[in-house]
Design an enzyme around this catalytic site. Sequence first.
Site, short mmCIF file in Angstrom:
data_model
loop_
_atom_site.label_atom_id
_atom_site.label_comp_id
_atom_site.label_asym_id
_atom_site.label_seq_id
_atom_site.Cartn_x
_atom_site.Cartn_y
_atom_site.Cartn_z
N GLU A 81 -4.42 8.59 7.37
CA GLU A 81 -4.06 7.49 6.72
C GLU A 81 -3.23 6.97 7.95
O GLU A 81 -2.61 7.02 8.09
CB GLU A 81 -3.60 8.28 5.63
CG GLU A 81 -3.53 8.75 4.66
CD GLU A 81 -2.77 9.08 3.56
OE1 GLU A 81 -2.97 10.20 3.04
OE2 GLU A 81 -1.62 8.35 3.17
N CYS A 89 3.25 9.61 1.51
CA CYS A 89 2.45 9.98 2.94
C CYS A 89 1.24 10.95 2.28
O CYS A 89 1.73 11.59 1.47
CB CYS A 89 3.32 10.62 3.81
SG CYS A 89 4.92 10.01 3.43
N1 SAH Z 1 7.98 14.17 9.05
C1 SAH Z 1 8.48 13.05 9.03
C2 SAH Z 1 7.81 11.94 9.03
C3 SAH Z 1 6.55 11.48 7.65
S1 SAH Z 1 7.33 11.45 5.99
C4 SAH Z 1 9.46 13.05 8.40
O1 SAH Z 1 10.39 14.06 7.19
O2 SAH Z 1 10.54 11.66 7.91
C5 SAH Z 1 8.13 9.91 5.85
C6 SAH Z 1 8.88 9.68 4.89
O3 SAH Z 1 7.81 9.92 3.38
C7 SAH Z 1 9.92 10.87 4.57
O4 SAH Z 1 11.28 10.27 4.59
C8 SAH Z 1 9.37 12.27 3.53
O5 SAH Z 1 10.37 11.81 3.21
C9 SAH Z 1 8.69 10.60 2.28
N2 SAH Z 1 8.23 11.31 1.60
C10 SAH Z 1 7.38 12.53 1.43
N3 SAH Z 1 6.74 12.21 0.47
C11 SAH Z 1 7.18 11.76 -0.34
C12 SAH Z 1 7.50 11.37 -2.11
N4 SAH Z 1 6.39 12.08 -2.75
N5 SAH Z 1 7.50 10.69 -2.41
C13 SAH Z 1 8.93 9.49 -1.58
N6 SAH Z 1 8.56 9.54 -0.87
C14 SAH Z 1 8.01 11.29 0.16
#
Ligand code: SAH
Length: 357
Positions: free
Chosen positions: A101, A345
């Site tokens: 994505e 994500c």
């Molecule tokens: N692995 C890296 C980058 C990918 S996640 C990291 O952990 O930072 C990117 C961001 O999206 C992260 O802050 C993650 O916690 C957030 N994220 C993932 N799922 C989410 C959700 N359901 N709602 C809001 N943010 C989310």
Amino acid sequence: MKDRENMEKKDVFGLSLEALQDLLGTYGFKKFRAKQVFEWIYKKSVFEFSKMKNISKDDINLLEENFTILPANIKILREQISSDKLTRKVLIELPDGNSIETVLMSHDYGFSVCISSQVGCNMGCAFCASGLTGFVRNLSQAEILLQVYYFNQHLLPSGGFVSRVVVMGSGEPLLNFDAVLGALEFLHMETTLNMSYRNMTISTCGIIPGIEKLVIKKLPINLAISLHSARDDMRSELMPINKTYPFLEVIKAADAYAKATGRQVTYEYILIANKNDTLLDAELLSNALRFKNSSVNLIPANPVEEKGFKRPSPHTVERFLQVLKKNNINATVRREMGKDIDAACGQLRSKFIGKNS
Ligand code: SAH
């Protein structure tokens, strides 16, 4: 048939100018010819040899017989555009059949792209959709670059271009360090997009060795840490990686990064109802970040159906924010983009895989 032919050809996307010159040189191409190809790809986002106007028909034939350019070799499986038209998310199928994505966001200051660094993810964060389908593999440097150039080509007719990159899509970028850094360094080159490191952000769940490698690199790339809780037990529940790299040590490593680069570190904090949204949580977060060159980005959780997590009420979000402010912590609530298109994500990919498996 076409796919099989392409598999046998060598893909030139993401090669440095020198590597491209060497490779094309073995097929009898002069260095200046390789430079022209390089400019078409990285300055003009042209990914078909036949459209490279200053190259002779014979040379184009020879190039087409032997080489491919990755962005011309992908399929867009899905595309979603938010109702305000500001966010466009695509599910890209790579030549090996895996899908990733990528999201384009338009802001008043320009266009940014949120890119994935891995196919799937194995960090197992409780609130995240990326890990729902497990980890498949790291993306190559070319596949990371592809995501930026796909949108650059898309924006070209309207005179737009991608000026910012956030490595915040699916995957953990610091577990694919060389490919991610290689891609960002590539985008920074004057001969490609000439993108400032200050316009790039890497978001990590807190892989300390990766943060330490970034400190050594000393590039002014923005670092974002996904914190999500300042309580050891709760953070370990939400993010199992906390058991390997406890958050206080992550903050220490990130602070060393801020000192080495002068860049303010951003802490991302998803607010999940009845999990990490209490006044005590806000106080603990303030304590952990006191006197650090940092800011907090509060993100009301995007509900992920499969996980049963909910977002807190606007009142709870505001109350959390006010505690941080009272404690002199820089904090904002993230402006939401693309909520109506599964922009969190991995949501598009996991839905797609769910329906097609
Ligand atoms: N692995 C890296 C980058 C990918 S996640 C990291 O952990 O930072 C990117 C961001 O999206 C992260 O802050 C993650 O916690 C957030 N994220 C993932 N799922 C989410 C959700 N359901 N709602 C809001 N943010 C989310």
